[in-house]
Design an enzyme around this catalytic site. Structure first.
Site, mmCIF file in Angstrom:
data_model
loop_
_atom_site.group_PDB
_atom_site.id
_atom_site.type_symbol
_atom_site.label_atom_id
_atom_site.label_comp_id
_atom_site.label_asym_id
_atom_site.label_seq_id
_atom_site.Cartn_x
_atom_site.Cartn_y
_atom_site.Cartn_z
ATOM 1 N N GLU A 1 -9.467 12.880 -5.221
ATOM 2 C CA GLU A 1 -9.176 12.147 -6.471
ATOM 3 C C GLU A 1 -9.688 12.911 -7.705
ATOM 4 O OE1 GLU A 1 -11.488 8.545 -6.878
ATOM 5 O OE2 GLU A 1 -10.105 7.689 -8.351
ATOM 6 N N CYS B 1 -8.751 5.812 -3.863
ATOM 7 C CA CYS B 1 -10.149 5.373 -3.830
ATOM 8 C C CYS B 1 -10.331 3.842 -3.812
ATOM 9 C CB CYS B 1 -10.888 6.043 -4.977
ATOM 10 S SG CYS B 1 -12.660 6.240 -4.659
ATOM 11 N N LYS C 1 -3.143 4.963 -10.367
ATOM 12 C CA LYS C 1 -4.092 4.087 -9.677
ATOM 13 C C LYS C 1 -4.014 2.680 -10.274
ATOM 14 C CE LYS C 1 -9.047 4.176 -8.469
ATOM 15 N NZ LYS C 1 -10.304 4.882 -8.791
HETATM 16 O O1 LIG Z 1 -15.138 1.219 -4.190
HETATM 17 C C1 LIG Z 1 -16.053 2.038 -4.197
HETATM 18 O O2 LIG Z 1 -17.147 1.805 -3.701
HETATM 19 C C2 LIG Z 1 -15.834 3.397 -4.791
HETATM 20 C C3 LIG Z 1 -14.615 3.470 -5.627
HETATM 21 C C4 LIG Z 1 -14.549 4.691 -6.460
HETATM 22 O O3 LIG Z 1 -15.472 5.466 -6.488
HETATM 23 C C5 LIG Z 1 -13.350 4.996 -7.228
HETATM 24 O O4 LIG Z 1 -12.375 4.224 -7.203
HETATM 25 O O5 LIG Z 1 -13.320 6.054 -7.878
#
Ligand SMILES: O=C(O)CCC(=O)C(=O)O
Length: 258
Positions: A41, A144, A110
């Site tokens: 990401e 993510c 996203k």
């Molecule tokens: O949900 C999480 O614990 C991490 C999510 C995250 O780091 C993100 O979406 O960039």
């Protein structure tokens, strides 16, 4: 389907260094025979969100040009992780997917912004799904924090994807949740999960890698360490039909109730 997961350390706020390392990583991955290369990401900027006005890729053009060129050159599909993109005065956390001919298959912003890393202040949320076909196999992509929203993945998985690609910058402090959430997404959707996390750190977080390939029964096929590395795995796609045939959860759903 043979997949390569580029588990990398992203240079905070340094797109030039990151475009260079992505090119090298993709070249290295193609030294083996692989069908799909998957990237982490926000690999162009990291979470340097306060400087997106100077760092984000203008309409994703630099990223698209690089990924298309490499996809054509090495005749490989690329699930381009995500990059920070600037468009119409907004910033997006965007996944670009290109096929072996370098054609853009999908562009996904996203949908779920991660407040703990201030995405809600800087990033505009996407609104659209991310289902595409790679070499004739239905697949989908998530970014993510999206994996904490099973209803979002399920809605798309119900359209047939056999592989769920995930690109992440998932902090080490919640490493166990990373693994369990991904195993659950694989089991409930009876699909392979191919999930790439970054390593290293930025000013606020440490990232523990442990990129994962998980089969439709939730079993771990491959797992990365906490250092930069390329992880490869073979997905036996026949397993998806087998598992769905044995336990037809998609047919047994009661969407009229929920
Ligand atoms: O949900 C999480 O614990 C991490 C999510 C995250 O780091 C993100 O979406 O960039």
């Amino acid at each position: 389907m043979r997949v390569a997961l580029a588990q990398l350390n992203i240079q905070f706020g340094d797109p030039d260094a990151n475009y260079e390392q992505i090119e090298v990583a993709i070249q290295r991955a193609t030294e083996q025979t692989v069908d799909v290369i998957v990237l982490p990401e926000m690999w162009n900027t990291g979470y340097a969100l306060t400087r997106l006005n100077v760092l984000a890729d203008d309409d994703g053009q630099r990223t698209l040009q690089l990924l298309s060129k490499l996809a054509r050159q090495f005749h490989v599909n690329i699930v381009g992780g995500s990059v920070a993109v600037a468009r119409d005065g907004h910033y997006y956390n965007e996944m670009l997917v290109v096929d072996r001919q370098g054609q853009l298959l999908s562009r996904y912003d996203k949908v779920h912004r991660f407040g703990l890393m201030a995405e809600d202040r800087y990033i505009t949320a996407g609104e659209t799904e991310n289902v595409f076909e790679l070499d004739g196999t239905a697949a989908m992509g998530a970014i993510c924090y999206d994996i904490r929203f099973p209803e979002w993945l399920r809605k798309q998985a119900a359209r047939g994807p056999q592989v769920i690609f995930v690109s992440a910058e998932w902090p080490t402090v919640r490493q166990m949740q990373w693994r369990l959430l991904l195993q659950a997404r694989a089991i409930e959707n009876q699909a392979f999960v191919v999930a790439v996390n970054r390593v290293g750190s930025d000013p606020d977080n440490q990232f523990g890698g442990q990129s994962l390939v998980i089969d439709p029964l939730g079993q771990i096929v491959a797992i990365g360490g906490a250092h930069a590395q390329l992880i490869t795995a073979e997905l036996d796609l026949a397993q998806v039909d087998q598992v769905r045939g044995q336990m037809p959860v998609f047919e047994d759903r009661r969407p009229e109730l929920y």
